[in-house]
Design a protein around this motif. Structure first.
Motif, PDB file in Angstrom:
ATOM      1  N   THR A 123       0.819  -1.211   0.000  1.00 38.90           N
ATOM      2  CA  THR A 123       0.000   0.000   0.000  1.00 38.90           C
ATOM      3  C   THR A 123       0.854   1.262   0.000  1.00 38.90           C
ATOM      4  OG1 THR A 123      -1.817  -1.152   1.117  1.00 38.90           O
ATOM      5  CG2 THR A 123      -1.816   1.243   1.226  1.00 38.90           C
ATOM      6  N   PRO A 124       1.887   1.374   0.856  1.00 41.21           N
ATOM      7  CA  PRO A 124       2.765   2.545   0.762  1.00 41.21           C
ATOM      8  C   PRO A 124       3.483   2.651  -0.580  1.00 41.21           C
ATOM      9  CG  PRO A 124       3.039   1.469   2.885  1.00 41.21           C
ATOM     10  CD  PRO A 124       2.198   0.558   2.050  1.00 41.21           C
ATOM     11  N   ALA A 125       3.807   1.515  -1.202  1.00 42.81           N
ATOM     12  CA  ALA A 125       4.453   1.556  -2.516  1.00 42.81           C
ATOM     13  C   ALA A 125       3.506   2.151  -3.560  1.00 42.81           C
ATOM     14  CB  ALA A 125       4.899   0.154  -2.934  1.00 42.81           C
ATOM     15  N   LEU A 126       2.234   1.759  -3.516  1.00 47.24           N
ATOM     16  CA  LEU A 126       1.252   2.328  -4.433  1.00 47.24           C
ATOM     17  C   LEU A 126       1.077   3.823  -4.184  1.00 47.24           C
ATOM     18  CD1 LEU A 126      -1.502  -0.450  -4.361  1.00 47.24           C
ATOM     19  CD2 LEU A 126       0.180  -0.023  -6.166  1.00 47.24           C
ATOM     20  N   PHE A 127       1.012   4.206  -2.930  1.00 46.04           N
ATOM     21  CA  PHE A 127       0.896   5.624  -2.566  1.00 46.04           C
ATOM     22  C   PHE A 127       2.084   6.405  -3.132  1.00 46.04           C
ATOM     23  CE2 PHE A 127       1.269   9.341   0.100  1.00 46.04           C
ATOM     24  CZ  PHE A 127      -0.029   9.693   0.423  1.00 46.04           C
ATOM     25  N   THR A 128       3.277   5.813  -3.009  1.00 41.22           N
ATOM     26  CA  THR A 128       4.491   6.448  -3.514  1.00 41.22           C
ATOM     27  C   THR A 128       4.447   6.594  -5.026  1.00 41.22           C
ATOM     28  OG1 THR A 128       5.737   5.409  -1.714  1.00 41.22           O
ATOM     29  CG2 THR A 128       7.013   6.324  -3.538  1.00 41.22           C
ATOM     30  N   GLY A 129       4.082   5.513  -5.724  1.00 43.58           N
ATOM     31  CA  GLY A 129       4.031   5.549  -7.177  1.00 43.58           C
ATOM     32  C   GLY A 129       3.039   6.569  -7.689  1.00 43.58           C
ATOM     33  N   ARG A 130       1.869   6.627  -7.078  1.00 43.12           N
ATOM     34  CA  ARG A 130       0.857   7.610  -7.499  1.00 43.12           C
ATOM     35  C   ARG A 130       1.354   9.033  -7.269  1.00 43.12           C
ATOM     36  NH1 ARG A 130      -4.569   7.707  -4.149  1.00 43.12           N
ATOM     37  NH2 ARG A 130      -3.104   8.695  -2.707  1.00 43.12           N
ATOM     38  N   TRP A 131       1.982   9.270  -6.118  1.00 43.60           N
ATOM     39  CA  TRP A 131       2.499  10.609  -5.808  1.00 43.60           C
ATOM     40  C   TRP A 131       3.549  11.024  -6.833  1.00 43.60           C
ATOM     41  CZ3 TRP A 131       7.170  12.851  -4.688  1.00 43.60           C
ATOM     42  CH2 TRP A 131       7.138  14.120  -4.100  1.00 43.60           C
ATOM     43  N   LEU A 132       4.419  10.101  -7.199  1.00 44.59           N
ATOM     44  CA  LEU A 132       5.453  10.401  -8.186  1.00 44.59           C
ATOM     45  C   LEU A 132       4.838  10.763  -9.535  1.00 44.59           C
ATOM     46  CD1 LEU A 132       7.902   7.525  -7.283  1.00 44.59           C
ATOM     47  CD2 LEU A 132       8.493   9.960  -7.200  1.00 44.59           C
ATOM     48  N   LYS A 133       3.845   9.979  -9.958  1.00 44.86           N
ATOM     49  CA  LYS A 133       3.221  10.230 -11.249  1.00 44.86           C
ATOM     50  C   LYS A 133       2.449  11.551 -11.255  1.00 44.86           C
ATOM     51  CE  LYS A 133       2.701   5.652 -13.252  1.00 44.86           C
ATOM     52  NZ  LYS A 133       2.910   6.111 -14.626  1.00 44.86           N
ATOM     53  N   GLU A 134       1.773  11.839 -10.149  1.00 42.80           N
ATOM     54  CA  GLU A 134       1.006  13.079 -10.078  1.00 42.80           C
ATOM     55  C   GLU A 134       1.908  14.305 -10.041  1.00 42.80           C
ATOM     56  OE1 GLU A 134      -2.939  11.382  -7.671  1.00 42.80           O
ATOM     57  OE2 GLU A 134      -1.400  12.547  -6.609  1.00 42.80           O
ATOM     58  N   ASN A 135       3.063  14.177  -9.435  1.00 42.52           N
ATOM     59  CA  ASN A 135       3.944  15.329  -9.253  1.00 42.52           C
ATOM     60  C   ASN A 135       4.970  15.503 -10.361  1.00 42.52           C
ATOM     61  OD1 ASN A 135       3.655  16.771  -6.379  1.00 42.52           O
ATOM     62  ND2 ASN A 135       3.067  14.616  -6.193  1.00 42.52           N
ATOM     63  N   PHE A 136       5.357  14.416 -11.038  1.00 41.20           N
ATOM     64  CA  PHE A 136       6.443  14.519 -12.021  1.00 41.20           C
ATOM     65  C   PHE A 136       6.074  13.996 -13.404  1.00 41.20           C
ATOM     66  CE2 PHE A 136       8.412  14.035  -7.771  1.00 41.20           C
ATOM     67  CZ  PHE A 136       8.971  15.306  -7.682  1.00 41.20           C
ATOM     68  N   GLY A 137       4.914  13.412 -13.546  1.00 36.48           N
ATOM     69  CA  GLY A 137       4.414  13.026 -14.861  1.00 36.48           C
ATOM     70  C   GLY A 137       5.374  12.189 -15.676  1.00 36.48           C
ATOM     71  N   ASP A 138       5.623  12.629 -16.907  1.00 36.10           N
ATOM     72  CA  ASP A 138       6.456  11.855 -17.832  1.00 36.10           C
ATOM     73  C   ASP A 138       7.938  11.889 -17.477  1.00 36.10           C
ATOM     74  OD1 ASP A 138       4.242  11.173 -19.264  1.00 36.10           O
ATOM     75  OD2 ASP A 138       4.468  12.761 -20.762  1.00 36.10           O
ATOM     76  N   LYS A 139       8.328  12.671 -16.490  1.00 33.77           N
ATOM     77  CA  LYS A 139       9.732  12.697 -16.085  1.00 33.77           C
ATOM     78  C   LYS A 139      10.142  11.411 -15.371  1.00 33.77           C
ATOM     79  CE  LYS A 139      10.370  17.690 -15.542  1.00 33.77           C
ATOM     80  NZ  LYS A 139      10.695  18.772 -14.581  1.00 33.77           N
ATOM     81  N   VAL A 140       9.150  10.668 -14.867  1.00 33.77           N
ATOM     82  CA  VAL A 140       9.477   9.452 -14.114  1.00 33.77           C
ATOM     83  C   VAL A 140       8.911   8.224 -14.814  1.00 33.77           C
ATOM     84  CG1 VAL A 140       9.636  10.610 -11.881  1.00 33.77           C
ATOM     85  CG2 VAL A 140       7.436   9.686 -12.626  1.00 33.77           C
ATOM     86  N   TYR A 141       9.675   7.155 -14.723  1.00 36.07           N
ATOM     87  CA  TYR A 141       9.203   5.829 -15.117  1.00 36.07           C
ATOM     88  C   TYR A 141       9.262   4.983 -13.853  1.00 36.07           C
ATOM     89  CZ  TYR A 141       8.524   1.512 -17.739  1.00 36.07           C
ATOM     90  OH  TYR A 141       8.021   0.332 -18.226  1.00 36.07           O
ATOM     91  N   VAL A 142       8.099   4.591 -13.350  1.00 32.31           N
ATOM     92  CA  VAL A 142       7.998   3.919 -12.057  1.00 32.31           C
ATOM     93  C   VAL A 142       7.886   2.413 -12.256  1.00 32.31           C
ATOM     94  CG1 VAL A 142       6.679   3.713  -9.916  1.00 32.31           C
ATOM     95  CG2 VAL A 142       6.868   5.939 -11.057  1.00 32.31           C
ATOM     96  N   THR A 143       8.665   1.680 -11.500  1.00 34.21           N
ATOM     97  CA  THR A 143       8.574   0.221 -11.552  1.00 34.21           C
ATOM     98  C   THR A 143       8.568  -0.344 -10.137  1.00 34.21           C
ATOM     99  OG1 THR A 143       9.597  -1.798 -12.442  1.00 34.21           O
ATOM    100  CG2 THR A 143      11.072  -0.035 -11.760  1.00 34.21           C
ATOM    101  N   LEU A 144       7.787  -1.387  -9.937  1.00 31.12           N
ATOM    102  CA  LEU A 144       7.718  -2.082  -8.652  1.00 31.12           C
ATOM    103  C   LEU A 144       8.416  -3.434  -8.778  1.00 31.12           C
ATOM    104  CD1 LEU A 144       3.962  -1.562  -7.598  1.00 31.12           C
ATOM    105  CD2 LEU A 144       5.901  -0.035  -7.215  1.00 31.12           C
ATOM    106  N   GLY A 145       9.154  -3.811  -7.748  1.00 30.49           N
ATOM    107  CA  GLY A 145       9.791  -5.125  -7.702  1.00 30.49           C
ATOM    108  C   GLY A 145       9.900  -5.588  -6.274  1.00 30.49           C
ATOM    109  N   GLY A 146      10.475  -6.760  -6.065  1.00 33.70           N
ATOM    110  CA  GLY A 146      10.653  -7.270  -4.705  1.00 33.70           C
ATOM    111  C   GLY A 146       9.828  -8.509  -4.425  1.00 33.70           C
ATOM    112  N   GLY A 147       9.963  -9.015  -3.214  1.00 36.10           N
ATOM    113  CA  GLY A 147       9.386 -10.302  -2.853  1.00 36.10           C
ATOM    114  C   GLY A 147       7.890 -10.405  -3.055  1.00 36.10           C
ATOM    115  N   PHE A 148       7.130  -9.371  -2.674  1.00 33.33           N
ATOM    116  CA  PHE A 148       5.677  -9.420  -2.826  1.00 33.33           C
ATOM    117  C   PHE A 148       5.283  -9.460  -4.298  1.00 33.33           C
ATOM    118  CE2 PHE A 148       1.479  -7.367  -3.133  1.00 33.33           C
ATOM    119  CZ  PHE A 148       0.744  -8.181  -2.289  1.00 33.33           C
ATOM    120  N   VAL A 149       5.973  -8.689  -5.107  1.00 28.92           N
ATOM    121  CA  VAL A 149       5.713  -8.693  -6.550  1.00 28.92           C
ATOM    122  C   VAL A 149       6.051 -10.061  -7.139  1.00 28.92           C
ATOM    123  CG1 VAL A 149       6.378  -7.661  -8.757  1.00 28.92           C
ATOM    124  CG2 VAL A 149       6.107  -6.214  -6.739  1.00 28.92           C
TER     125      VAL A 149
END
Length: 741
Positions: A229-255
């Protein structure tokens, strides 16, 4: 390219999660500008600070008093008193919180010893229920040395307050874990993303620390369900604040375990892709594809992409999971890559004291630098384990010498002295090599990690790795019966487990065991017998701590794979109805709760045994229902210990191979024809054969050459060849400083 690596909240308080360190090193070595932010520890300090508690109490005082009044009206005076006390002592909490955190973060350059006395004894300090219980349960007068325990309880008290009056999903270790584990659709997850802690505190952390001007790859690690849940919150915040400047990817054990077959297009609001397994191959393939600059609809190795289309729809381009070139690249990186902790300030991490058991304390008490000696598990055959996934099945040992040099240098630079190896199971060969390097370097470090309890761990090997810094091991016993071990394909037996535990304990190494109950096909008799074996292990002093896990059937386990092949016809998995993305790995099966009733008794007995209590009490008395009597002989473990001792003594009685010998006994003093030395707190004396002083000195010089720091077996081989009368004295050194590896 700029790369930002983020560890979202919340993981262990006392140490950073290692994925960021490995990715930082990987990207830096590829020539990218990589930065790692541990936002988990940043959130902890955002909440547990003067300004943080001011904000918390401003938000919650009214609600806390309302809850106190409601509790009082229902006759719950204790809850009402505790809630009122938080509010009435809010100024004390605000004024003391920075000092409480400093007491726990003993890596800071600010002395806290002086305030410890006041924090322990003054009436003008905050107090919560856990703090008071801790002091009340001491079997002696409290003193300033108890302050770190009390400070730990203070954080726990504040966490309780937060959970009751502000955010029901808050925990000091995992956050909102039940949301990710229990919800069956992504829509339900989305409804719970804007939790109080994330919106009121975590958003401040993001705004304070993240500033992006150029195009940046952002890698968010999701090791556990509680970080999703915090990872999703982080990804959404990044996209809302920086748009196309960021490419967000999730990884790790849960993924890796839960999201391998994702079809949820709504994830596109939070991330652009999912990276699987180690990540080295997927990121390399992504860079090579140029997908950030120019869209390609070709599948990328171990990276599933969530792509917005011009018509407003969203496409999911699934990963491919086979590529000989990418696999070769990943193995090369795994072998050579070493973690990079240069972005981490270890003085920020609280060393919490939450248990008196010495082995339990290792997990939380110490700012451990985490690393692995090998990726994957060298056994990878256990039936219950995720043996079809990369983190278990893809075994690759690292270059131990490179790893040692990198970790040793970083330990010095960060002014800490400990390593937690997070291997699935540390390879014995790698453990020996690492210990020898530490001994040769005369580096005083502490390290610990997971092992497999196998007969390869002799007393000699245990002595060597202990001398080289090993202080504790944890390993799976799982089902402590012969048939139980066979049923889970553990690849070891009770005698081997006992031998390994005996060797570790005699060498002064703490031992923790993982246990399983409720396994498919397990009977009540199996559970009781496993429990009785465990009791005998504790009674014999072979275990320091333990944990019972209720068996969970997973899609990636060996037993499930074999069930699909037609084996285990009595195993009947239950496919979840209307399952969303969070029911992909864990599976129910018919009869899975037959043994759930044993849980309370198993855990209660462990709590007693770990603290040296009720070791002789019958295992049946831990349950309030009828249980079968154990069929394990009362001297089962005692007989196994006797067998171990006989084999150990037999090995010590044989003349060793000089090339395999190491001298751990340290300095030797001559006293006439006798030599004196100290080993493991014991003083030893041995008489030398008659002869010239020069011959005796030559023997001692040759023995000194068997020390790891200047190892050279040739002088001793040559000496014994010329002076066979010394073979007897050389053999007598076994068990008192001379080990054969």
């Amino acid at each position: 390219m700029n790369v930002l690596i983020i560890t979202p909240p919340l993981v262990q308080l006392n140490a950073p999660y290692p994925s960021g360190a490995y990715l930082k090193s990987f990207f830096k070595n590829l020539g990218h500008n990589a930065k790692w932010l541990d936002l988990s520890i940043e959130l902890v300090h955002e909440i547990f600070s003067h300004s943080g508690l001011e904000h918390l109490f401003a938000l919650t005082e009214k609600k806390a008093m309302e809850k106190a009044k409601a509790a009082e009206s229902q006759g719950d005076e204790e809850t009402a008193l505790n809630l009122r006390r938080y509010v009435l002592q809010s100024d004390l909490w605000i004024n003391w919180i920075d000092d409480i955190v400093k007491i726990l973060c003993d890596g800071t350059d600010v002395s806290t010893r002086e305030i410890c006395h006041k924090f322990m004894f003054s009436p003008n300090v905050p107090r919560g229920a856990r703090m008071e219980n801790y002091i009340a349960n001491l079997d002696r007068e409290p003193n300033a040395d108890d302050t770190r325990n009390l400070a730990t309880m203070a954080l726990a008290d504040l966490a309780d307050y937060i959970t009751v009056v502000f955010d029901k999903d808050f925990s000091l270790v995992r956050y909102a874990e039940s949301i990710s584990v229990n919800e069956t659709s992504f829509a339900h997850i989305e409804k719970n993303i804007d939790t109080p802690i994330l919106t009121e505190f975590y958003s401040r952390v993001l705004e304070r620390l993240i500033h992006i001007e150029d195009r940046t790859l952002v890698c968010i690690s999701v090791p556990f369900a509680g970080t999703f849940t915090p990872a999703l919150f982080t990804g959404r915040w990044l996209k809302e604040n920086f748009g196309d400047k960021v490419y967000v990817t999730l990884g790790g054990g849960f993924v890796n375990t839960e999201l391998r077959d994702i079809n949820e297009t709504a994830l596109g609001s939070y991330t652009d892709s999912l990276s699987y397994d180690r990540g080295y191959g997927s990121y390399k393939a992504w860079f090579d594809s140029g997908a950030f600059e120019n869209f390609t609809d070709e599948s990328i190795y171990k990276m599933t992409r969530i792509v917005p289309c011009s018509d407003g729809s969203v496409r999911i381009i699934k990963a491919i999971h086979e590529s000989s070139a990418c696999e070769k690249f990943e193995n090369e990186i795994t072998e050579s890559n070493v973690p990079d902790y240069s972005d981490i300030d270890f003085s920020k991490y609280p060393r919490v004291a939450d248990d008196t058991n010495p082995m339990q304390r290792l997990w939380s008490d110490g700012a451990w630098m985490k690393a692995y000696l090998a990726h994957g598990c060298y056994w990878h055959r256990c039936a219950f384990c995720d043996t079809t996934l990369d983190y278990v099945s893809s075994y690759k040992m690292t270059k131990i010498e490179n790893l040692y040099k990198a970790l040793s240098s970083q330990l010095d630079g960060h002014h800490i002295g400990g390593i937690h190896f997070v291997d699935e199971a540390m390879p014995p060969k790698a453990m020996v090599k690492f210990a020898e390097l530490a001994l040769a370097d005369r580096q005083n470090i502490s390290w610990w990690g997971n092992v497999r309890f196998e007969k390869v761990f002799t007393r000699d090997m245990a002595d060597l790795v202990a001398a080289g810094g090993l202080i504790g091991v944890s390993g799976g016993i799982e089902i402590a019966t012969g048939s139980g071990l066979d049923s889970i394909s553990k690849g070891t037996d009770i005698n081997s487990i006992v031998k390994a535990c005996c060797a570790f304990k005699e060498a002064g190494i703490l031992v923790h065991a993982y246990m399983i109950y409720g396994y498919f096909g397990e009977t009540e008799q199996d559970t009781i017998n496993s429990m009785e074996t465990l009791r005998q292990l504790y009674e014999a002093g072979l275990l320091d701590s333990c944990f019972w896990h209720k068996f969970v059937l997973t899609r990636h386990s060996r037993i499930y794979s074999e069930w699909k092949e037609g084996k285990y016809p009595d195993l009947k998995p239950v496919e979840p109805k209307n399952a969303g993305i969070f029911a992909k790995n864990g599976l129910h099966f018919e009869g899975e709760n037959r043994l759930a009733k044993f849980g309370d008794g198993l855990n209660a007995s462990l709590q007693a045994w770990m603290h040296g209590e009720k070791l002789s009490m019958s295992v049946n008395k831990w349950f309030d229902f009828k249980t079968p009597a154990p069929t394990i002989p009362k001297d089962f473990i005692e007989n196994a210990i006797t067998l171990y001792e006989a084999e150990r003594n037999s090995a010590w009685g044989k003349f060793p191979s000089v090339e395999k010998c190491r001298w751990l006994g340290g300095k030797i003093m001559r006293d006439g024809r006798h030599i004196l030395w100290s080993y493991m707190q014991e003083e030893y004396r041995s008489k030398l054969p008659e002869g010239k002083d020069g011959i005796q000195k030559e023997f001692l010089d040759a023995l000194d050459c068997l020390r790891c720091e200047n190892f050279n077996p040739e002088p001793m081989k040559n000496f014994l060849a010329k002076n066979p009368e010394y073979e007897k004295i050389f053999r007598k050194l076994r068990g008192s400083g001379l080990v054969e590896i």
